[in-house]
Write a protein that holds these residues in place. Structure first.
Motif, PDB file in Angstrom:
ATOM      1  N   ALA A 134      15.530  -4.080 -17.264  1.00  0.00           N
ATOM      2  CA  ALA A 134      14.299  -4.030 -16.471  1.00  0.00           C
ATOM      3  C   ALA A 134      13.270  -3.107 -17.125  1.00  0.00           C
ATOM      4  O   ALA A 134      12.071  -3.432 -17.163  1.00  0.00           O
ATOM      5  CB  ALA A 134      14.604  -3.563 -15.053  1.00  0.00           C
ATOM      6  N   PHE A 135      13.714  -1.956 -17.631  1.00  0.00           N
ATOM      7  CA  PHE A 135      12.801  -1.027 -18.307  1.00  0.00           C
ATOM      8  C   PHE A 135      12.131  -1.706 -19.501  1.00  0.00           C
ATOM      9  O   PHE A 135      10.926  -1.576 -19.724  1.00  0.00           O
ATOM     10  CB  PHE A 135      13.564   0.211 -18.788  1.00  0.00           C
ATOM     11  CG  PHE A 135      13.731   1.280 -17.733  1.00  0.00           C
ATOM     12  CD1 PHE A 135      13.619   0.984 -16.384  1.00  0.00           C
ATOM     13  CD2 PHE A 135      14.015   2.589 -18.101  1.00  0.00           C
ATOM     14  CE1 PHE A 135      13.784   1.967 -15.412  1.00  0.00           C
ATOM     15  CE2 PHE A 135      14.180   3.579 -17.143  1.00  0.00           C
ATOM     16  CZ  PHE A 135      14.062   3.274 -15.799  1.00  0.00           C
ATOM     17  N   ASN A 136      12.929  -2.413 -20.284  1.00  0.00           N
ATOM     18  CA  ASN A 136      12.405  -3.057 -21.489  1.00  0.00           C
ATOM     19  C   ASN A 136      11.331  -4.086 -21.141  1.00  0.00           C
ATOM     20  O   ASN A 136      10.240  -4.087 -21.730  1.00  0.00           O
ATOM     21  CB  ASN A 136      13.549  -3.721 -22.256  1.00  0.00           C
ATOM     22  CG  ASN A 136      13.066  -4.335 -23.566  1.00  0.00           C
ATOM     23  OD1 ASN A 136      12.502  -3.652 -24.408  1.00  0.00           O
ATOM     24  ND2 ASN A 136      13.267  -5.633 -23.716  1.00  0.00           N
ATOM     25  N   MET A 137      11.630  -4.956 -20.182  1.00  0.00           N
ATOM     26  CA  MET A 137      10.672  -5.998 -19.813  1.00  0.00           C
ATOM     27  C   MET A 137       9.431  -5.408 -19.148  1.00  0.00           C
ATOM     28  O   MET A 137       8.308  -5.872 -19.394  1.00  0.00           O
ATOM     29  CB  MET A 137      11.337  -7.002 -18.867  1.00  0.00           C
ATOM     30  CG  MET A 137      12.518  -7.736 -19.465  1.00  0.00           C
ATOM     31  SD  MET A 137      12.098  -8.682 -20.947  1.00  0.00           S
ATOM     32  CE  MET A 137      11.377 -10.129 -20.221  1.00  0.00           C
ATOM     33  N   ALA A 138       9.633  -4.383 -18.318  1.00  0.00           N
ATOM     34  CA  ALA A 138       8.493  -3.771 -17.625  1.00  0.00           C
ATOM     35  C   ALA A 138       7.515  -3.143 -18.608  1.00  0.00           C
ATOM     36  O   ALA A 138       6.291  -3.242 -18.431  1.00  0.00           O
ATOM     37  CB  ALA A 138       8.996  -2.734 -16.625  1.00  0.00           C
ATOM     38  N   MET A 139       8.044  -2.507 -19.638  1.00  0.00           N
ATOM     39  CA  MET A 139       7.168  -1.905 -20.645  1.00  0.00           C
ATOM     40  C   MET A 139       6.514  -2.965 -21.522  1.00  0.00           C
ATOM     41  O   MET A 139       5.337  -2.866 -21.870  1.00  0.00           O
ATOM     42  CB  MET A 139       7.962  -0.926 -21.506  1.00  0.00           C
ATOM     43  CG  MET A 139       8.230   0.407 -20.840  1.00  0.00           C
ATOM     44  SD  MET A 139       6.704   1.317 -20.419  1.00  0.00           S
ATOM     45  CE  MET A 139       6.098   1.745 -22.055  1.00  0.00           C
ATOM     46  N   LEU A 140       7.296  -3.995 -21.874  1.00  0.00           N
ATOM     47  CA  LEU A 140       6.771  -5.059 -22.726  1.00  0.00           C
ATOM     48  C   LEU A 140       5.592  -5.764 -22.065  1.00  0.00           C
ATOM     49  O   LEU A 140       4.587  -6.065 -22.719  1.00  0.00           O
ATOM     50  CB  LEU A 140       7.890  -6.067 -23.017  1.00  0.00           C
ATOM     51  CG  LEU A 140       7.542  -7.243 -23.928  1.00  0.00           C
ATOM     52  CD1 LEU A 140       7.182  -6.747 -25.331  1.00  0.00           C
ATOM     53  CD2 LEU A 140       8.697  -8.229 -23.987  1.00  0.00           C
ATOM     54  N   TRP A 141       5.711  -5.994 -20.744  1.00  0.00           N
ATOM     55  CA  TRP A 141       4.671  -6.721 -20.010  1.00  0.00           C
ATOM     56  C   TRP A 141       3.728  -5.808 -19.228  1.00  0.00           C
ATOM     57  O   TRP A 141       2.862  -6.299 -18.507  1.00  0.00           O
ATOM     58  CB  TRP A 141       5.331  -7.721 -19.056  1.00  0.00           C
ATOM     59  CG  TRP A 141       6.017  -8.849 -19.756  1.00  0.00           C
ATOM     60  CD1 TRP A 141       5.768  -9.308 -21.025  1.00  0.00           C
ATOM     61  CD2 TRP A 141       7.052  -9.673 -19.227  1.00  0.00           C
ATOM     62  NE1 TRP A 141       6.590 -10.362 -21.315  1.00  0.00           N
ATOM     63  CE2 TRP A 141       7.396 -10.620 -20.239  1.00  0.00           C
ATOM     64  CE3 TRP A 141       7.740  -9.714 -18.019  1.00  0.00           C
ATOM     65  CZ2 TRP A 141       8.376 -11.585 -20.053  1.00  0.00           C
ATOM     66  CZ3 TRP A 141       8.722 -10.679 -17.847  1.00  0.00           C
ATOM     67  CH2 TRP A 141       9.036 -11.608 -18.847  1.00  0.00           C
ATOM     68  N   LYS A 142       3.921  -4.500 -19.375  1.00  0.00           N
ATOM     69  CA  LYS A 142       3.071  -3.530 -18.656  1.00  0.00           C
ATOM     70  C   LYS A 142       2.988  -3.862 -17.157  1.00  0.00           C
ATOM     71  O   LYS A 142       1.908  -4.008 -16.575  1.00  0.00           O
ATOM     72  CB  LYS A 142       1.673  -3.461 -19.269  1.00  0.00           C
ATOM     73  CG  LYS A 142       1.636  -2.739 -20.619  1.00  0.00           C
ATOM     74  CD  LYS A 142       0.221  -2.587 -21.129  1.00  0.00           C
ATOM     75  CE  LYS A 142       0.110  -1.578 -22.255  1.00  0.00           C
ATOM     76  NZ  LYS A 142       1.128  -1.695 -23.293  1.00  0.00           N
ATOM     77  N   LEU A 143       4.146  -3.954 -16.544  1.00  0.00           N
ATOM     78  CA  LEU A 143       4.205  -4.319 -15.133  1.00  0.00           C
ATOM     79  C   LEU A 143       3.794  -3.157 -14.231  1.00  0.00           C
ATOM     80  O   LEU A 143       4.079  -1.996 -14.538  1.00  0.00           O
ATOM     81  CB  LEU A 143       5.612  -4.784 -14.767  1.00  0.00           C
ATOM     82  CG  LEU A 143       6.141  -6.010 -15.511  1.00  0.00           C
ATOM     83  CD1 LEU A 143       7.533  -6.367 -15.019  1.00  0.00           C
ATOM     84  CD2 LEU A 143       5.189  -7.196 -15.357  1.00  0.00           C
TER      85      LEU A 143
END
Length: 332
Positions: free
Chosen positions: A158-167
């Motif tokens: 979740a951390f990786n995707m959240a940072m990648l997509w700037k959620l």
């Protein structure tokens, strides 16, 4: 940050006092076997919620957490009578009595649970934030989990995707020291959980989770960052729970003296001290608040006790759906 005024402190005191007494009543009802299953209480951690609510925009922001989840929906605006009814398994509860203690939920008020799977809510919180970004709602999702859940692999995904997509999400670990009953020192070779964010270049840091002012300051910065499109933040709220992991926890892993030491920095006491020091309320006015809290808890209990249990057919309606199925008449 929104100004912290006399009214803020008085609201914090009344809210936190109510959350504490509400759960004390739940503990008593659990002993009477009126609350079934597990019961995980928030006693001691109230400042984390009070400070966060001060920073949130309840018209569009959302919250998701684990199963220590009774005060949060109340703080978000859910009728506390319905929360207590849900805990007693009554039809007037937030999920018609079918969710119980660990699964309080209110889409209407932006509270998305209440999750029994350890760490299961972490990617869900990121997913809710993805929806907010996709639909451009301007909302931010606060995703809470405990120190034990911080060891789950789903956190890293979740951390990786959240940072990648700037959620637009704020990840918050409520580190109460013991997870289910194992101290932080015994679960990893590091004790500063917030440093997990460094591996993803995510803004992160520790926060005094016993002080609502410190929580409000940190949460305001994190929420504003998320709202302007700069992505997530990871905060470690250093807090403490006075009761066991659940009501069935014998608490052999800590001493009574340790618990009493933490009671010296009780968030409710801290707020009350400031109210008295600044003469924000007289002793009589404080007593009036305490009386209102007591009366509201009693009203919640009365409402829950007098509410009916759900009809058995309702159970089938929420787990089975097939058109023209002749054996189970649907009511929902």
């Amino acid at each position: 940050m929104k100004e912290i005024t006399k009214e803020t402190y008085l609201k914090w005191y009344e809210d936190m006092q109510f959350w504490r007494k509400f759960e004390d009543k739940l503990a008593a009802l659990y002993i009477q076997q009126k609350v079934r299953g597990f019961l995980h209480l928030y006693n001691g951690q109230e400042a984390v919620l009070a400070g966060a609510l001060h920073a949130m925009d309840l018209s569009k922001d959302k919250m998701i957490t684990a199963y220590r989840n009774h005060p949060q929906p109340i703080g978000m605006g859910v009728d506390p009578r319905r929360v207590m009814a849900e805990l007693l398994g009554k039809a007037t509860g937030t999920s018609m009595g079918l969710g119980g203690s660990m699964h309080i939920f209110s889409k209407e008020k932006g509270f998305y649970g209440g999750h029994g799977i350890v760490g299961g809510q972490i990617p869900l919180g990121a997913g809710i934030a993805f929806a907010d970004k996709y639909f451009e709602t301007g909302g931010v999702t606060l995703t809470y989990f405990g120190d034990g859940a911080a060891r789950q692999g789903s956190l890293h995904e979740a951390f990786n995707m959240a940072m990648l997509w700037k959620l637009p999400v704020v990840f918050i670990v409520e580190n109460n020291g013991y997870a289910m009953g194992t101290s932080v020192e015994r679960t990893a070779n590091h004790t500063d959980i917030w440093k997990l964010g460094l591996g993803y270049e995510m803004p992160c840091g520790p926060v005094d989770g016993m002080n609502p002012v410190k929580v409000a300051e940190a949460m305001t910065e994190a929420i504003e960052r998320a709202r302007r499109g700069d992505g997530p933040t990871f905060l470690e709220m250093k807090t403490y729970r006075y009761r066991g992991h659940s009501m069935s926890d014998a608490q052999h892993y800590r001493t009574k003296d340790e618990v009493e030491e933490y009671r010296k920095i009780d968030p409710i006491t801290q707020v009350l001290d400031i109210i008295k020091e600044n003469k924000y309320a007289t002793d009589e006015e404080i007593e009036a608040i305490d009386e209102r809290v007591k009366d509201l808890v009693a009203e919640c209990e009365k409402f829950a006790e007098e509410s009916p249990y759900p009809d058995a057919n309702v159970m089938y309606d929420v787990v089975y759906d097939q058109e023209n199925y002749p054996f189970l008449p649907h009511k929902l």
